[in-house]
Design an enzyme around this catalytic site. Structure first.
Site, PDB file in Angstrom:
ATOM      1  N   ASP A  62       0.901  -1.141   0.043  1.00 41.95           N
ATOM      2  CA  ASP A  62       0.156   0.041   0.063  1.00 41.95           C
ATOM      3  C   ASP A  62       0.867   1.219   0.144  1.00 41.95           C
ATOM      4  OD1 ASP A  62      -2.552  -1.509   0.211  1.00 41.95           O
ATOM      5  OD2 ASP A  62      -1.764  -1.870   2.270  1.00 41.95           O
ATOM      6  N   HIS A  88      -4.308  -2.192  -6.343  1.00 38.16           N
ATOM      7  CA  HIS A  88      -3.483  -0.894  -6.541  1.00 38.16           C
ATOM      8  C   HIS A  88      -4.527   0.099  -7.307  1.00 38.16           C
ATOM      9  CE1 HIS A  88       0.468  -3.358  -7.680  1.00 38.16           C
ATOM     10  NE2 HIS A  88       0.112  -3.382  -6.182  1.00 38.16           N
TER      11      HIS A  88
END
Length: 436
Positions: free
Chosen positions: A12, A40
């Site tokens: 992340d 993503h």
């Protein structure tokens, strides 16, 4: 030549943004590992898109490859293809038929396993990726090519189904709520939808390299979720180091130009040791401003101070040539900021390799820096930065061995500053002299 993007923390970090940003300059973009447990996000002109199967780009006219190391959640992949057909109609998609499929029974197995472990659970998002990789390693897995032959699919799935049902019910004391026949039909139907995209991606990519084409590689998860060099056992089931791309794609080792992506602070999802973790109001401040909630799970992410010992170790593990730092806007407006530069274990300074073996026991060594005012809500240049932000970035650069080439101050593609190959040090030399 390959340009590869890897996360330097626990995931992340903003890899999706840089896949999308750099894909504007690459015709070919490949994803080679991970599954739908890793999302993503891409933001273009304020519009957010989430990818977990296809390479994360909103640039049209590209050739997108899903290599055999990727694990496929069929419905999710079909949804992303349909989305790309609308938003990027001139892009071409190539999916390796040797990719393994994450089955519904894998998800139920992961969830039953986590419930059984109780307080010792890993913190899996529960979509079944770990169980899928386990079946791949045990030679029980179902591959995309199997969905094109009903007798073959039934034969293979029957054995897997029998073993996993017994495991769920007898070992983990759970209950399987799925229907075998429905799963067979689901796989056959979705396999037909994906059949037009099947292509041996190892052959395609090898030919591209032979012809001198450049290829952008997208990795999932991040360095410290690697099952060998991460915070084991609180990792994923496979290797996440960038050099694993060669085996997962199916080509000989070649030179990599590696961009490592890091946040200006640390986050992690799920359980596992986290020496620089912070709680209370400061953590919530970072979580809200950074939108720190899982792309796939939507779980609140744990937040902590930046750990430069981990960053530098990740740079060396992956052979990183340049660094992108994200979310510098999130730390604006705080009273003070702390950065970890190393660890002690039982009063003794230890290296990062040693620390990772005892990550629940080490104590971070910190340096304190001042925060900076809120950044203006407009497109910025490096000379717009406040003195304290410049000092923060310069301190980071002084502690890592790869130049910071990209500075991200927001989620959108255009909220990014690119520096020359010297990185932060030269870019801010004049500003620091003026501050002095």
């Amino acid at each position: 030549m390959f340009k590869a993007i890897v996360g330097l923390q626990f995931g992340d970090e903003g890899k999706g943004k840089f896949v999308d940003l750099l894909s504007q300059h690459y015709q070919h973009v490949a994803r080679f590992n991970g599954g739908a447990n890793a999302g993503h996000s891409v933001v273009v002109n304020g519009q957010r898109s989430a990818f977990s199967q296809l390479p994360a780009t909103r640039s049209d006219g590209k050739c997108l490859y899903v290599c055999q190391g990727a694990l496929i959640s069929l419905e999710k992949l079909v949804q992303e293809i349909e989305f790309m057909t609308i938003t990027c109609p001139h892009s071409k998609i190539f999916i390796d038929p040797r990719c393994h499929i994450v089955l519904t029974i894998h998800a139920q197995l992961n969830q039953a396993s986590e419930r059984y472990k109780g307080t010792k659970k890993i913190g899996s998002v529960g979509v079944g990726v770990g169980a899928c990789f386990e079946d791949k390693s045990n030679r029980l897995g179902i591959r995309l090519e199997d969905t094109l032959d009903k007798p073959v699919l039934r034969r293979k799935l029957e054995l897997l189904w029998k073993i996993r049902t017994k495991q769920i019910e007898a070992v983990f004391e759970g209950e399987l709520t799925l229907c075998f026949e429905q799963e067979v039909e689901r796989l056959l139907e979705l396999g037909q939808k994906l059949k037009p995209y099947f292509h041996f991606t190892n052959q395609a990519i090898a030919e591209l390299l032979k012809e001198g084409h450049d290829i952008l590689l997208e990795s999932s998860q991040a360095t410290y979720l690697d099952n060998s060099f991460g915070t084991y056992p609180y990792t994923v089931a496979y290797s996440t180091l960038i050099q694993s791309c060669f085996a997962y794609i199916g080509i000989p080792a070649d030179k990599l130009n590696v961009l490592g992506v890091m946040k200006s602070y640390m986050i992690r999802v799920g359980n596992g040791p986290f020496p620089t973790e912070i709680n209370g109001d400061i953590a919530q401040y970072i979580r809200v401003r950074g939108r720190e909630y899982g792309t796939v799970s939507q779980r609140p992410r744990r937040c902590g101070w930046l750990d430069l010992a981990l960053i530098e170790h990740a740079i060396r593990l992956n052979g990183v040539n340049e660094v992108a730092i994200t979310n510098i806007d999130v730390l604006a407006g705080m009273d003070e900021i702390w950065i970890c530069t190393g660890y002690t274990l039982h009063g003794q300074t230890v290296c990062t390799d040693k620390a990772l073996l005892h990550f629940d026991q080490v104590k971070p060594s910190y340096t304190k820096l001042d925060s900076w005012p809120q950044l203006p809500n407009e497109e910025l240049q490096s000379f717009d930065f406040h003195e304290n932000l410049i000092k923060y970035l310069t301190f980071i650069q002084s502690r890592i061995s790869a130049p910071i080439r990209y500075i991200s101050y927001g989620a959108d593609r255009n909220q990014t500053i690119q520096l020359d190959h010297h990185g932060v040090t030269q870019a801010f030399t004049q500003s620091l002299e003026q501050c002095a």
